[in-house]
Design a protein around this motif. Structure first.
Motif, mmCIF file in Angstrom:
data_model
loop_
_atom_site.group_PDB
_atom_site.id
_atom_site.type_symbol
_atom_site.label_atom_id
_atom_site.label_comp_id
_atom_site.label_asym_id
_atom_site.label_seq_id
_atom_site.Cartn_x
_atom_site.Cartn_y
_atom_site.Cartn_z
ATOM 1 N N SER A 38 -13.362 -47.762 -19.646
ATOM 2 C CA SER A 38 -13.849 -49.044 -20.534
ATOM 3 C C SER A 38 -14.521 -48.025 -20.913
ATOM 4 C CB SER A 38 -14.350 -49.769 -19.464
ATOM 5 O OG SER A 38 -15.280 -48.726 -18.523
ATOM 6 N N ARG A 39 -14.656 -46.884 -20.321
ATOM 7 C CA ARG A 39 -15.543 -45.332 -21.085
ATOM 8 C C ARG A 39 -15.140 -44.510 -22.164
ATOM 9 N NH1 ARG A 39 -19.926 -44.712 -16.991
ATOM 10 N NH2 ARG A 39 -19.950 -46.194 -15.568
ATOM 11 N N GLY A 56 -27.816 -49.040 -19.651
ATOM 12 C CA GLY A 56 -28.456 -47.833 -18.995
ATOM 13 C C GLY A 56 -27.808 -45.974 -19.663
ATOM 14 N N GLY A 57 -27.963 -45.530 -20.603
ATOM 15 C CA GLY A 57 -27.507 -44.755 -20.752
ATOM 16 C C GLY A 57 -27.961 -44.328 -22.612
ATOM 17 N N ARG A 58 -27.218 -43.635 -23.401
ATOM 18 C CA ARG A 58 -27.994 -42.682 -24.630
ATOM 19 C C ARG A 58 -26.039 -41.680 -24.483
ATOM 20 N NH1 ARG A 58 -29.455 -38.716 -20.753
ATOM 21 N NH2 ARG A 58 -29.588 -36.607 -21.156
ATOM 22 N N GLY A 59 -26.771 -42.041 -26.158
ATOM 23 C CA GLY A 59 -25.422 -41.547 -26.823
ATOM 24 C C GLY A 59 -24.628 -42.506 -28.399
ATOM 25 N N THR A 60 -23.757 -42.775 -28.564
ATOM 26 C CA THR A 60 -23.429 -43.471 -29.874
ATOM 27 C C THR A 60 -22.374 -43.702 -29.494
ATOM 28 O OG1 THR A 60 -24.375 -41.658 -31.417
ATOM 29 C CG2 THR A 60 -22.916 -42.997 -31.891
ATOM 30 N N PRO A 67 -20.770 -44.904 -36.740
ATOM 31 C CA PRO A 67 -21.350 -44.831 -35.500
ATOM 32 C C PRO A 67 -22.842 -45.627 -35.439
ATOM 33 C CG PRO A 67 -22.074 -43.294 -37.527
ATOM 34 C CD PRO A 67 -21.208 -44.405 -37.608
ATOM 35 N N ARG A 68 -22.490 -46.120 -33.950
ATOM 36 C CA ARG A 68 -23.709 -46.970 -33.822
ATOM 37 C C ARG A 68 -24.865 -46.384 -32.418
ATOM 38 N NH1 ARG A 68 -20.684 -52.916 -34.629
ATOM 39 N NH2 ARG A 68 -20.112 -52.679 -36.395
ATOM 40 N N SER A 69 -26.192 -46.032 -32.665
ATOM 41 C CA SER A 69 -26.432 -45.538 -32.024
ATOM 42 C C SER A 69 -26.576 -46.673 -30.400
ATOM 43 C CB SER A 69 -28.539 -45.188 -32.349
ATOM 44 O OG SER A 69 -28.041 -44.518 -33.339
ATOM 45 N N VAL A 70 -26.449 -46.133 -29.164
ATOM 46 C CA VAL A 70 -27.252 -46.895 -27.971
ATOM 47 C C VAL A 70 -28.719 -46.914 -27.818
ATOM 48 C CG1 VAL A 70 -26.502 -47.128 -25.576
ATOM 49 C CG2 VAL A 70 -24.909 -46.505 -27.587
ATOM 50 N N SER A 71 -28.827 -48.222 -27.511
ATOM 51 C CA SER A 71 -30.261 -48.193 -27.057
ATOM 52 C C SER A 71 -30.302 -49.347 -26.526
ATOM 53 C CB SER A 71 -31.519 -48.321 -28.055
ATOM 54 O OG SER A 71 -32.512 -48.617 -28.178
ATOM 55 N N PRO A 72 -30.048 -49.097 -25.144
ATOM 56 C CA PRO A 72 -30.123 -50.197 -23.864
ATOM 57 C C PRO A 72 -31.859 -50.871 -23.743
ATOM 58 C CG PRO A 72 -29.446 -48.623 -23.250
ATOM 59 C CD PRO A 72 -29.989 -48.352 -24.163
ATOM 60 N N PRO A 73 -31.700 -52.393 -23.431
ATOM 61 C CA PRO A 73 -30.648 -52.964 -23.372
ATOM 62 C C PRO A 73 -29.360 -53.661 -24.678
ATOM 63 C CG PRO A 73 -32.040 -54.536 -22.772
ATOM 64 C CD PRO A 73 -32.535 -53.192 -22.970
ATOM 65 N N HIS A 90 -23.902 -40.295 -22.326
ATOM 66 C CA HIS A 90 -24.660 -39.860 -20.960
ATOM 67 C C HIS A 90 -25.140 -41.047 -20.107
ATOM 68 C CE1 HIS A 90 -24.751 -35.472 -22.176
ATOM 69 N NE2 HIS A 90 -24.988 -36.366 -23.436
ATOM 70 N N GLU A 91 -24.796 -41.270 -18.887
ATOM 71 C CA GLU A 91 -25.244 -41.921 -18.047
ATOM 72 C C GLU A 91 -25.335 -43.539 -18.623
ATOM 73 O OE1 GLU A 91 -29.657 -40.727 -16.936
ATOM 74 O OE2 GLU A 91 -28.651 -38.822 -15.943
ATOM 75 N N LEU A 92 -24.159 -44.027 -18.699
ATOM 76 C CA LEU A 92 -23.261 -45.475 -19.372
ATOM 77 C C LEU A 92 -23.276 -45.848 -17.803
ATOM 78 C CD1 LEU A 92 -22.905 -47.403 -21.946
ATOM 79 C CD2 LEU A 92 -20.391 -46.098 -21.550
ATOM 80 N N THR A 93 -24.646 -47.101 -18.064
ATOM 81 C CA THR A 93 -23.897 -48.382 -17.551
ATOM 82 C C THR A 93 -24.055 -49.530 -17.769
ATOM 83 O OG1 THR A 93 -26.181 -48.852 -16.913
ATOM 84 C CG2 THR A 93 -25.276 -46.772 -15.588
ATOM 85 N N GLY A 94 -23.880 -50.689 -16.816
ATOM 86 C CA GLY A 94 -23.377 -51.741 -17.767
ATOM 87 C C GLY A 94 -22.598 -52.337 -17.196
ATOM 88 N N TRP A 95 -21.907 -53.954 -18.024
ATOM 89 C CA TRP A 95 -21.474 -54.337 -17.652
ATOM 90 C C TRP A 95 -19.784 -54.454 -19.480
ATOM 91 C CZ3 TRP A 95 -21.448 -54.715 -12.553
ATOM 92 C CH2 TRP A 95 -22.812 -55.253 -11.751
#
Length: 320
Positions: A38-39, A56-60, A67-73, A90-95
């Protein structure tokens, strides 16, 4: 339930593995509980749908080379055949919610919506909308974990609500609204004509079916798309890892299952609806694809329905 990997020449193809795929082709859990795939930080494809609810987390997140920037939620929808991976996360969290076409038979219109959402550049709930959306995910998780009486239609209902809530985000999300679905951010690479043709084929396949069996052939779809059969085969196989013929057959099986489970149509009528002039050939086709005859599948579904209903009545009697 796990996602397994079948290596292909260029891009790994992940398939959905479940203990009883004809009963529950569905899973929901955290990135940790679903498993390391899943990661995945390498390009890969699915034969199933995925909804990633990132808290949570940061990256792409890279989908079809965009590419789509990750900006939780934030939500990400991935349709079967799309190539995607997580880049420098980094530190990818969620469901994560995983399901296939069979699980959408109660709401078949959701297939088009999910494919639209898979093309959206950004699905980010507002601070006001986030609690409600995460509440739906929490109910999905609870229902999946408890698996109480009648839990399958409840899961289907919550999934339907989650998809509709996500569609609202696509409409409300300003410059990245539904009218911009599928467009990349400025300066980002275009997914290319091969992926675009595969997407057009998928949308055509998900549209209203033509009752004429001739219209369910690869040649007929190629004609409607204005390309040669060879070109369509190459584009779809490259983008999805499956041939157009295989995808057409899978769509026919899903529609047949929906009609057998949710209508009183005869097997002959179901065969006609999904594009088979010969009911006997349809029965052979259905058995080859599913391992059961249409009649056996209908009896199995009806037995499960009656068992669930009896358990529900028994539970209410005990509570009374």
């Amino acid at each position: 339930m796990t996602a397994s990997t079948q290596l292909r020449p260029a891009v790994p193809l992940h398939r959905l593995e479940v203990p009883a795929p004809t009963v529950l082709p569905f899973a929901v859990g955290s990135f940790d509980s679903i498993g390391p795939l899943s990661r995945a930080d390498f390009p890969h494809r699915h034969t199933f749908y995925e909804i990633a609810i990132v808290t949570g987390g940061r990256g792409t997140h890279v989908v079809d080379l965009v590419p789509r920037s990750v900006s939780p939620p934030q939500l990400f929808f991935i349709a079967p055949g799309q190539v995607h991976f997580w880049h420098r996360m980094h530190e990818l969290t969620g469901w994560v919610v995983l399901f296939n076409d069979d699980f959408l038979f109660a709401h078949p219109e959701d297939r088009d919506t999910v494919r639209d959402l898979a093309g959206c550049a950004r699905l980010r709930p507002t601070p006001e909308a986030a609690p409600g959306l995460l509440g739906v995910v929490a109910e999905l998780r609870r229902e999946y974990a408890e698996q109480g009486v009648g839990f399958i239609p409840v899961l289907q209902a919550y999934l339907h609500v989650l998809i509709l809530r996500a569609a609202r985000l696509a409409i409300w999300d300003g410059p990245d609204s539904r009218r911009d679905a599928g467009r990349s951010d400025p300066g980002q690479p275009d997914p290319g004509p091969t992926a675009a043709l595969a997407q057009r084929f998928a949308r055509l396949l998900d549209g209203p079916p033509d009752p004429d069996p001739v219209e369910r052939t690869v040649g007929a779809y190629a004609d409607r798309l204005g390309v040669s059969v060879g070109h369509l085969n190459h584009a779809v196989k490259t983008a999805t890892g499956r041939t157009p013929g295989r995808i057409i057959r899978q769509a026919q099986v899903v529609e047949a299952k929906r009609l057998l489970a949710g209508s009183d149509l005869t097997v002959r009528q179901v065969a006609d609806r999904v594009g088979f002039a010969d009911p006997a050939y349809f029965c052979r086709f259905f058995r080859r694809e599913t391992g059961s005859t249409p009649g056996e599948y209908r009896r199995e579904i009806n037995a499960k329905h009656h068992e669930s209903r009896a358990l529900s009545i028994d539970a209410r009697t005990r509570r009374a």
